[in-house]
Scaffold this motif. Structure first.
Motif, PDB file in Angstrom:
ATOM      1  N   VAL A 169       0.895  -1.370   0.210  1.00 27.57           N
ATOM      2  CA  VAL A 169      -0.011  -0.012  -0.023  1.00 27.57           C
ATOM      3  C   VAL A 169       0.929   1.139  -0.051  1.00 27.57           C
ATOM      4  CG1 VAL A 169      -1.887  -1.200   1.110  1.00 27.57           C
ATOM      5  CG2 VAL A 169      -0.309   0.033   2.524  1.00 27.57           C
ATOM      6  N   ARG A 192      -0.755   5.115   7.688  1.00 25.71           N
ATOM      7  CA  ARG A 192      -0.659   4.081   8.780  1.00 25.71           C
ATOM      8  C   ARG A 192      -2.050   3.477   9.016  1.00 25.71           C
ATOM      9  NH1 ARG A 192       4.302   7.173  11.772  1.00 25.71           N
ATOM     10  NH2 ARG A 192       5.768   5.705  11.172  1.00 25.71           N
ATOM     11  N   ALA A 195      -3.063   1.452   6.235  1.00 30.43           N
ATOM     12  CA  ALA A 195      -2.493  -0.036   6.280  1.00 30.43           C
ATOM     13  C   ALA A 195      -3.219  -0.779   7.196  1.00 30.43           C
ATOM     14  CB  ALA A 195      -1.030   0.310   6.322  1.00 30.43           C
ATOM     15  N   THR A 199      -4.982  -4.500   6.602  1.00 27.68           N
ATOM     16  CA  THR A 199      -4.608  -5.652   7.352  1.00 27.68           C
ATOM     17  C   THR A 199      -6.005  -6.179   8.059  1.00 27.68           C
ATOM     18  OG1 THR A 199      -2.372  -4.790   7.741  1.00 27.68           O
ATOM     19  CG2 THR A 199      -3.071  -6.616   9.060  1.00 27.68           C
ATOM     20  N   VAL A 208       4.891  -0.610   2.334  1.00 30.91           N
ATOM     21  CA  VAL A 208       4.387   0.566   2.750  1.00 30.91           C
ATOM     22  C   VAL A 208       5.138   1.794   2.558  1.00 30.91           C
ATOM     23  CG1 VAL A 208       2.835   1.703   4.484  1.00 30.91           C
ATOM     24  CG2 VAL A 208       3.036  -0.682   4.797  1.00 30.91           C
TER      25      VAL A 208
END
Ligand code: PLP
Length: 376
Positions: A169, A192, A195, A199, A208
């Motif tokens: 990502v 963040r 991401a 997940t 990332v």
């Protein structure tokens, strides 16, 4: 004389690329970020030659290559580059079959593109490797934070169906050239969080990434699992008020091909926008705006001949420009338009005079300006 050497000698102007500088810059990025480096070689390696820069960057330690388009990515494969290649200007109308067949890692920002990638991969009997792009505040590419969870779920479904693997990502920084954590804090926290959403949706992105050159050099927090650097690879300092020890890779030269002495008051070039104040010597340099010299340099640009600086006079033409010189300048003398030695005009100086950024200057040179690769 070899055909290449002859062509370089006959060229009216030349871009000489210092590969030792490129290698130094890649090593600087690796040391500063402590992360793998994706060398960005789009737009023909920012005008330095994509394949040549790619070879040097990989030899210096870069592990990925980054480009905008499928054509650029496939051209790298045709040049023999087997490393991971990431292409980010991808849409449902891109040549996805070619990209997937060549193992290009594709950016994906919306479900339409994801659907086209998955369908093409299925048809080809292959698995497409994808990095999902999140818009973290640039309002350019990428899924909006509102659309992101839906994209992640659709990508999870495509992954489970076996046509796609979500390997990363990513996002892009809008303000990294501004020093200080405040300029990157927001995009970093949005990525963040994005991401984490990926997940939670069942994806396992190994990569990332968000940092460009300025991020890699001035904002260590942004390095995450990898940095994507363009400008710094070519020796362009992009952090406001800071230098990071980069070495410019590009030198642009031409030569004096005509000399004339003119009387006081003589108008020079189109519209006589400049008139010489006193008896003067003018040198013709065969490079113009059609080759990438911004017309804005007509007013205040300069060149260096034999270590001395001389002003550009009159309006720059498409193929030629005039310089006011002195009696010491001879026919055939080398003219430095951009260089890295003390006192020579730099890409950044041109960009400032032209009201633009170094990236535009670097990518503006036309094919008439020959490329000459200098390897240590
Ligand atoms: C998506 C993306 N990543 C990375 C880069 C490299 O940026 P920079 O040249 O500032 O390092 C660019 C360049 O324009 C880009 O568009």
């Amino acid at each position: 004389m070899s055909p290449v050497a002859l062509a370089a000698r006959r060229a009216l102007a030349t871009r000489s690329v210092d590969h030792a500088a490129i290698a130094h810059n890649v090593r600087t990025l690796l040391a500063a970020s402590g992360r793998p480096v994706m060398a960005v070689v789009k737009a023909n390696g920012f005008g330095h030659g994509a394949r040549e820069v790619a070879a040097t960057a990989l030899a210096a330690g870069a592990t990925w290559l980054g480009v905008a388009t499928v054509d650029e990515a496939v051209d790298l494969r045709a040049g023999g580059f087997a490393c991971p290649v990431f292409a980010w200007l991808i849409d449902p109308w891109s040549d996805l079959e070619s990209a997937i067949t060549h193992g290009i890692t594709l950016s994906c920002s919306n479900v339409e593109t994801l659907g086209a990638i998955a369908q093409t991969a299925r048809r080809s009997g292959l698995v497409a490797r994808v990095h999902l792009e999140l818009d973290t505040g640039m309002a350019r590419g990428g899924a909006t934070p509102a659309a992101w969870p839906g994209l992640c779920l659709a990508a999870r479904d495509a992954e489970q169906a076996g046509s796609v693997t979500v390997d990363g990502v990513w996002s892009h920084l809008a303000l990294a050239s501004v020093p200080g954590a405040h300029s990157v804090a927001h995009p970093l926290s949005v990525l963040r969080a994005g991401a984490a959403v990926a997940t939670a949706a069942g994806l396992s992105p190994a990569h990332v990434h968000i940092a460009n050159s300025a991020g890699a050099l001035a904002h260590p927090d942004t390095a995450l699992t990898m940095v994507r650097a363009g400008a710094a690879v070519y020796g362009i300092e992009t952090v406001d008020g800071e230098t990071h020890g980069l070495r410019p890779a590009l030198r642009v030269t031409s030569r004096v091909t005509q000399l004339r002495d003119v009387a006081a008051g003589t108008g020079v070039g189109y519209h006589h926008s400049y008139r010489v104040a006193a008896t003067s010597r003018l040198a013709l340099v065969p490079i113009g705006y059609g080759d990438g010299v911004p017309r804005a340099l007509s007013r205040s640009g300069r060149v260096v001949i034999d270590g001395r600086s001389f002003p550009i006079r009159g309006a720059i033409s498409m193929d030629q420009l005039m310089v006011e010189v002195d009696a010491g300048v001879r026919l055939g003398d080398e003219v430095v338009l951009i260089g890295a030695n003390p006192g020579e005009p730099t890409v950044t100086e041109w960009a400032t005079l032209a009201g633009t950024i170094p990236h535009e200057v670097l990518t503006g040179f036309g094919s008439r300006v020959a490329l000459d690769h200098l390897r240590a």
